[in-house]
Each structure stands twice: as C-alpha cells, then as structure tokens.
Enzyme design. Structure first.
Site, PDB file in Angstrom:
ATOM      1  N   CYS A 164      26.597 -18.796 -22.985  1.00 49.75           N
ATOM      2  CA  CYS A 164      27.710 -19.287 -22.129  1.00 49.75           C
ATOM      3  C   CYS A 164      27.374 -19.229 -20.649  1.00 49.75           C
ATOM      4  CB  CYS A 164      28.943 -18.421 -22.403  1.00 49.75           C
ATOM      5  SG  CYS A 164      28.762 -16.730 -21.810  1.00 49.75           S
ATOM      6  N   ILE A 171       8.022 -13.644  -9.520  1.00 46.87           N
ATOM      7  CA  ILE A 171       9.435 -13.378  -9.862  1.00 46.87           C
ATOM      8  C   ILE A 171       9.840 -11.971  -9.412  1.00 46.87           C
ATOM      9  CG2 ILE A 171       9.419 -14.941 -11.862  1.00 46.87           C
ATOM     10  CD1 ILE A 171       8.904 -12.480 -13.655  1.00 46.87           C
ATOM     11  N   HIS A 176       9.688 -20.135  -9.846  1.00 52.20           N
ATOM     12  CA  HIS A 176       9.677 -19.713 -11.259  1.00 52.20           C
ATOM     13  C   HIS A 176      10.746 -18.671 -11.534  1.00 52.20           C
ATOM     14  CE1 HIS A 176       5.262 -21.160 -11.987  1.00 52.20           C
ATOM     15  NE2 HIS A 176       6.121 -22.149 -11.891  1.00 52.20           N
TER      16      HIS A 176
HETATM   17  N1  APR Z   1      -6.568 -10.912  -4.430  1.00 52.10           N
HETATM   18  C1  APR Z   1      -6.964 -12.196  -4.587  1.00 52.10           C
HETATM   19  N2  APR Z   1      -6.889 -12.853  -5.775  1.00 52.10           N
HETATM   20  C2  APR Z   1      -6.381 -12.170  -6.825  1.00 52.10           C
HETATM   21  C3  APR Z   1      -5.970 -10.819  -6.736  1.00 52.10           C
HETATM   22  C4  APR Z   1      -6.072 -10.197  -5.469  1.00 52.10           C
HETATM   23  N3  APR Z   1      -5.695  -8.922  -5.271  1.00 52.10           N
HETATM   24  N4  APR Z   1      -5.530 -10.424  -7.970  1.00 52.10           N
HETATM   25  C5  APR Z   1      -5.669 -11.495  -8.790  1.00 52.10           C
HETATM   26  N5  APR Z   1      -6.181 -12.532  -8.110  1.00 52.10           N
HETATM   27  C6  APR Z   1      -6.406 -13.912  -8.581  1.00 52.10           C
HETATM   28  C7  APR Z   1      -6.831 -14.047 -10.018  1.00 52.10           C
HETATM   29  O1  APR Z   1      -8.244 -14.002 -10.118  1.00 52.10           O
HETATM   30  C8  APR Z   1      -6.287 -15.436 -10.372  1.00 52.10           C
HETATM   31  O2  APR Z   1      -7.215 -16.447 -10.026  1.00 52.10           O
HETATM   32  O3  APR Z   1      -5.129 -14.530  -8.517  1.00 52.10           O
HETATM   33  C9  APR Z   1      -5.057 -15.569  -9.486  1.00 52.10           C
HETATM   34  C10 APR Z   1      -3.766 -15.402 -10.259  1.00 52.10           C
HETATM   35  O4  APR Z   1      -3.680 -16.491 -11.152  1.00 52.10           O
HETATM   36  P1  APR Z   1      -2.647 -16.440 -12.359  1.00 52.10           P
HETATM   37  O5  APR Z   1      -2.749 -15.147 -13.052  1.00 52.10           O
HETATM   38  O6  APR Z   1      -2.845 -17.718 -13.145  1.00 52.10           O
HETATM   39  O7  APR Z   1      -1.219 -16.454 -11.654  1.00 52.10           O
HETATM   40  P2  APR Z   1      -0.438 -17.698 -11.063  1.00 52.10           P
HETATM   41  O8  APR Z   1      -1.376 -18.686 -10.440  1.00 52.10           O
HETATM   42  O9  APR Z   1       0.643 -17.170 -10.236  1.00 52.10           O
HETATM   43  O10 APR Z   1       0.182 -18.340 -12.399  1.00 52.10           O
HETATM   44  C11 APR Z   1       1.134 -19.355 -12.237  1.00 52.10           C
HETATM   45  O11 APR Z   1       1.630 -19.281 -14.601  1.00 52.10           O
HETATM   46  O12 APR Z   1       2.059 -18.161 -16.522  1.00 52.10           O
HETATM   47  C12 APR Z   1       2.643 -18.815 -15.483  1.00 52.10           C
HETATM   48  O13 APR Z   1       4.820 -18.450 -14.728  1.00 52.10           O
HETATM   49  C13 APR Z   1       3.538 -17.897 -14.698  1.00 52.10           C
HETATM   50  O14 APR Z   1       4.018 -18.020 -12.329  1.00 52.10           O
HETATM   51  C14 APR Z   1       2.970 -17.948 -13.291  1.00 52.10           C
HETATM   52  C15 APR Z   1       2.182 -19.246 -13.302  1.00 52.10           C
HETATM   53 ZN    ZN Z   2      27.600 -15.499 -23.266  1.00 50.19          ZN
END
Ligand code: APR
Ligand code: ZN
Length: 270
Positions: free
Chosen positions: A137, A110, A126
């Site tokens: 509203c 986001i 998202h």
């Molecule tokens: N390089 C590679 N991998 C990374 C790095 C990096 N620099 N930093 C973090 N990660 C990995 C983490 O280990 C994890 O497996 O990226 C992944 C991120 O996973 P999440 O934190 O679950 O994020 P995401 O997959 O985007 O989550 C999806 O869940 O909570 C909701 O709306 C929220 O959009 C989000 C959705």
């Molecule tokens: Zn309003």
C-alpha cells in the site's frame, strides 16, 4: 602532497586546474567512495555481488517471489551502512561543493554519507537505505520503526501494519525504474557539465553509466578517480588509479594552492 610519483602529481595538478576553471562541474560517485568507510562495494575485490548473486539477492522479480532472500542480504550489509561514517572522499567532495566548484553530487550510493559529510545538493539515483516503503500500500516507514519491528517480529520480511505486505528499503533493485526526477535532473546536469568528476564507480550499470556520455557529447571533460580501470578511461582527460580517500583530498589541496597563487598574481598585477 603525499609521496606520489611525479606523473601522478602532474595529473592531480591537471585535475585541480580543470575543476578550478570549470563553471558547471558535477561529481558522479559510486560504491568505491564508501569502501573506506567500511561499506563493501559491488564489483571491486570482495564486492557484494561476488558472494550474493544480484539476480537472486538484488532483483525486483526475486524480491516479489521471496522477499526473505533480499532481507537476508540486508541483514548482513545494512548494519555496516547504518554505522558508517563519511571518509576523506566524502569530506573532499563536500569541500568542493563548499568552494562552489562542484555544483551537485550525483550518487549511486544509498548510504547518505555525502550528506553526512556536508554535501547539500545530492541526487540519490538508486535510493536511500534509511527509508522503507510497503510493497503493497506504499505506506512509508522510518529505519527505526523497521528495526523495532524486526526486533519484535523476529522474522523476515518485516510486514506492513496496514496491509501486511512485505516492507522494502527505498532502494532501486535491478529491474526497477530509477526515481524519475533524480535521473532526469542528473541527465540535465551531466549535459550542462563542463567537467564531471567520477569517483569510485565501475560505470557498469545503466542509465547512470551513460551520464558521462552526456557530458562528453557537449564537449565536457571527465576526471576519473577509481582504483580499477573503467570503460571510459580512454575518453577521460585525467585518470587517477588510486584510492579516492587519498586522491580527492590531494585535488582539494592543490586547488587551494592554485587559488592562492592566482590571488597573489591578481594582487601583484593590480
Ligand atoms: N578508491 C577508489 N576506487 C575504489 C575504492 C576506493 N577506496 N574502493 C572500490 N573502488 C572501485 C572498485 O574497484 C570498483 O571499480 O570502485 C568501483 C566500484 O564499482 P561497483 O562496485 O560496481 O559500484 P558502483 O559503480 O557504484 O555500482 C553501481 O550497481 O549493483 C548496482 O545498485 C548498485 O549502485 C550500484 C550500481
Ligand atoms: Zn501496506
């Protein structure tokens, strides 16, 4: 190429080959591509959901019961989002779009960092933290208007000038439906994709976690760059368990090298 074990170098080469010979490749990104910009992810080490229970802080039902809890979390995380800059992960993906290799980037993020890095065709499935809407509203507010309101009113949640219902960032909370066009378009692109480059996502939240299955169902190939395992690793053509900020630029460099070799070959054979 940075000191990478031979086997990893081979995988970078394989990913570059797949992308260079693709016709309809797309990228699917998650919070992991933004951690190197200082924005915490959700489920990685020290992720947001470790400290803040999503059912309390990230759920539409709890927002309706008491929007202050969501705004408490927003107060801690939003400043990191607002001041973050793109990192090499975002720049590499923007370059792949520039090279007409990646046709679109579908992001769960986001933070708008793909667009700031130069990616143009970005589907934010998202939502986006820089836009706000009145929960009553539907009046829309900019980030600056809300920051001014918070400064002046000094209490959470900021309320609508028109109907005094609470304001909410235009981001999708658990229990909310995703923006219709973005998710349908993402499914259509995933269905058509011959290669899906998945970067920085745990692939644990539907319906986005299903998108790679659309690609696989039509014979498309997955490339997964993530520093932790995902449930689709064994179905991916290439899995690179590294930081996206390191690996994605290496894939771009390798593609540039391959392109040069191909141009040389064409010249010498013509
Ligand atoms: N390089 C590679 N991998 C990374 C790095 C990096 N620099 N930093 C973090 N990660 C990995 C983490 O280990 C994890 O497996 O990226 C992944 C991120 O996973 P999440 O934190 O679950 O994020 P995401 O997959 O985007 O989550 C999806 O869940 O909570 C909701 O709306 C929220 O959009 C989000 C959705
Ligand atoms: Zn309003």
């Amino acid at each position: 190429m940075k000191i990478l074990k031979l086997i990893e170098r081979k995988k970078v080469h394989q990913a570059a080959e797949l992308l260079l010979s693709s016709e309809s490749a797309i990228a699917l990104t998650g919070a992991g591509v933004s951690t190197e910009s200082g924005i915490p992810d959700f489920r990685g080490e020290g992720g947001i959901w470790e400290k803040y229970k999503p059912e309390i802080y990230g759920n539409i039902k709890s927002f309706i019961e008491d929007p202050r809890r969501f705004w408490e979390l927003a107060e801690r995380v939003a400043p990191k989002l607002f001041k973050a800059n793109p990192n090499p992960s975002h720049t590499a993906l923007a370059e792949l779009e520039d090279m007409d290799i990646i046709k679109a980037t579908i992001t769960q993020n986001i933070d708008e960092l793909h667009q700031k890095a130069g990616s143009v065709i970005v589907y934010e499935v998202h939502g986006n933290i820089n836009r706000f809407i009145c929960f009553g509203c539907r009046a829309s507010y900019t980030k600056d208007q809300v920051l001014r309101k918070l400064k002046k009113e000094k209490n959470y949640p900021p309320r609508c000038d028109m109907c005094s219902a609470p304001l909410k960032p235009s981001v999708v909370l658990f229990g909310e439906s995703l923006p219709t066009f973005e998710i349908y378009q993402s499914q259509a692109l995933a269905e058509k994709a011959d290669v899906m480059l998945i970067a920085g996502s745990s692939l644990s939240v539907d319906p986005v976690a299903d998108l790679p299955l659309y690609t696989l169902s039509n014979g498309g190939k997955l490339i997964i760059v993530n520093d932790a395992p995902t449930h689709l690793d064994e179905r991916a053509e290439v899995v690179l368990r590294h930081k996206t900020g390191n690996i994605l630029p290496l894939i771009v460099e390798e593609i540039k090298k391959l392109k040069l070799i191909r141009e040389e070959d064409e010249k010498s054979s013509s």
